[in-house]
Scaffold this active site. Structure first.
Site, PDB file in Angstrom:
ATOM      1  N   SER A 255       4.617  -5.927  -2.631  1.00 36.59           N
ATOM      2  CA  SER A 255       4.766  -4.522  -3.018  1.00 36.59           C
ATOM      3  C   SER A 255       5.613  -3.811  -1.963  1.00 36.59           C
ATOM      4  CB  SER A 255       3.389  -3.891  -3.205  1.00 36.59           C
ATOM      5  OG  SER A 255       3.475  -2.648  -3.864  1.00 36.59           O
TER       6      SER A 255
ATOM      7  N   GLY B 211       0.799  -1.219   0.000  1.00 37.71           N
ATOM      8  CA  GLY B 211       0.000   0.000   0.000  1.00 37.71           C
ATOM      9  C   GLY B 211       0.830   1.266   0.000  1.00 37.71           C
TER      10      GLY B 211
END
Length: 528
Positions: free
Chosen positions: A197, A119
């Site tokens: 990520s 995120g």
């Protein structure tokens, strides 16, 4: 004697805490924690591992006090204050969500997977990732909340907020796990940290941190400290002052700005961060006497052979990470895009305008030839941005691990059978595509057909095997064998319907970026 002690403890717990026969009960040094029982596993959702200091919500976490009453752990909805997509976060958010197989006990300690969500260090939470599939493979699964945005990543010339607090929250979570997970039947000597990520970038950074080693294996998915989407930035020592001024306060001293920001609503602080397009992520911290640091050097100077040597590490990415940026976009999107090559290069490197134009032209011709920028070039543009933003950084991290003696298992996730973009001819698996096969992820549609469910079974089995054995395909996984990479060979597992071991993903494209970085590393913004 033992039977009497057991009876006494049962009576004591019932009298002191009440009768919670419908709940799973775990007694810890913090108090009684009550979870919910499901078919084959139990959940303990929203367990606090530390407390945010309200006097300094941007700095070190405090130890969470003992529970005065039993903690009913059934709520995974708490999220830390979010810079984007959600203004409902709360300061006291440092929670864990723990999934425990019924086989786990103090006599049968199970290995542990600890998940750091992605995120961009600006949104997301551990509660978005349901661990009910992986836990059925006889491992404990723990997802972690950590502070984001200004609350997690102010990097100041101030000993109370030196930087990287979100990563330090993760350290506190791992310390809590080391101290308390045995009460849940977890083996604190078999901890795998994993993330995707920016969560994967966090895992990469933990391999180099200055803190004690609190884990034994690592999984890095579509992330690296070398990715060029801003995971590592130059510290902005004036960031707190800028935020306070944006909120209407005339301040010029960091300590005063921090006092103002501590009293402000998190939604206001995050709105200011968002409105100023302020990028607050990982930095090289300034050192202060008596203040612990996570990292004090930029990524080009980090090394930690003592930690990495011999450690099992699984690392990889999807076959077309940045497809989502270009897929199904109309011509008007490309008309307003400008030069996508120069746009990306100038985020990461310092060039004169003339140099930038020349270099972006070279990159354009490498990926597009003479094709026009538009919908017909979505695949080539996706490949460029995938390579520049993620793939090359992952390859760089892989090389560093191998140089330092890590036992590295590489993968490329290529399956598109559940992708939103599967009807685009020639498309690959986009960013986050593998998550729906590992977790009950709130952002993904349920898997429905037998092929998709088979891929899930395959994925969770390999990931759980790695958590248990440090090898995604141990002997009982035959005939499939996933070899580790070496100094002279780079095999990887292509994860698709037809599982195959291949060599050197995107070899020519990676060679291009090798030459590029060799020529222009000195122009990187961190070194200027």
């Amino acid at each position: 004697m033992v039977q009497c002690l057991v009876i006494f403890l049962c009576v004591f717990i019932s009298q002191c805490y009440g009768n919670y026969g419908d709940k799973d009960q775990v007694v810890t040094s913090k108090g009684l924690i009550l979870g919910d029982r499901w078919d084959g596993y139990s959940t303990f959702l929203g367990v606090p591992y530390a407390k945010v200091d309200l006097e300094n919500p941007f700095g070190p976490a405090l130890e969470y006090p003992k529970f005065d009453t039993p903690l009913i752990a059934n709520d995974s909805s708490v999220v830390c204050p979010q810079v984007y997509f959600n203004d409902n976060g709360t300061i006291q958010c440092l929670n864990l969500n723990i999934y425990v197989p019924h086989t786990a006990s103090k006599k049968n300690l199970r290995p542990i997977l600890v998940w750091f969500h992605g995120g961009g260090f600006v949104f997301g939470s551990g509660g978005e990732y349901g661990g009910q599939h992986l836990v059925k493979k006889d491992i404990i699964v723990i997802t972690v909340n950590y502070r984001l945005g200004a609350y997690g990543f102010l990097c100041l010339d101030n000993p109370t907020v030196p930087g990287n607090q979100g990563l330090k929250d993760q350290i506190e979570a791992l310390r809590w796990i080391r101290s308390h997970i045995v009460h849940f039947g977890g083996d604190a000597n078999q901890v795998t940290i994993a993330g995707e990520s920016y969560g994967g970038g966090a895992v990469d950074l933990h391999l180099y941190s200055k803190y004690e080693t609190l884990f034994h294996k690592a999984i890095v998915q579509s992330g690296s400290m070398y990715v060029t989407e801003g995971i590592f930035v130059k510290p902005d020592h004036k960031a707190a002052i800028k935020l306070a001024r944006h909120l209407g306060y005339d301040v010029s001293i960091t300590s005063e700005a921090l006092r103002i920001l501590a009293r402000a609503k998190p939604s206001e602080v995050n709105a200011a961060t968002r409105n100023m397009s302020m990028i607050l992520t990982v930095c090289a911290e300034k050192e202060f006497i008596g203040v612990p640091n996570f990292i004090t050097e930029n990524p080009f100077h980090l090394g930690n052979t003592d930690r990495i040597d011999g450690m099992p590490i699984m690392i990889g990415y999807t076959s077309q990470e940045m497809l989502f940026e270009f897929a199904n976009k109309p011509q008007s999107y490309y008309d307003n895009l400008g030069d996508p090559f120069a746009l990306q290069i100038e985020k990461t490197f310092v060039f004169s305008q003339k140099e930038s134009e020349k270099i972006s032209s070279i990159i354009r011709h490498f990926y597009l030839g003479y094709k026009e920028i538009g919908p017909d070039a979505q695949s080539e543009l996706s490949n460029f941005l995938s390579d520049f933003a993620i793939n090359y950084g992952v390859e760089w991290s892989t090389n560093r691990y191998i140089e330092q003696g890590g036992r590295v298992y590489k993968y490329l996730f290529s399956y598109t059978g559940a992708s939103d973009y599967r009807n685009i001819t020639g498309s690959g698996a986009s960013h986050t595509e593998e998550l729906k096969f590992l977790f009950d992820w709130i952002w993904a549609a349920p898997l429905i057909n037998s092929e998709q469910l088979m891929m899930r079974e395959r994925m969770i089995r390999m990931w759980a095997n790695f958590v248990k054995h440090g090898n995604p395909t141990p002997a009982d996984f035959q005939p499939l064998h996933w070899p580790s990479a070496t100094e002279t060979s780079r095999p990887y597992m292509n994860i698709d319907l037809d599982m195959q071991v291949k060599k050197s993903p995107f070899r020519h494209r990676m060679a291009f970026w090798n030459l590029f970085w060799h020529s222009y590393t000195k122009n990187n913004f961190l070194l200027n």
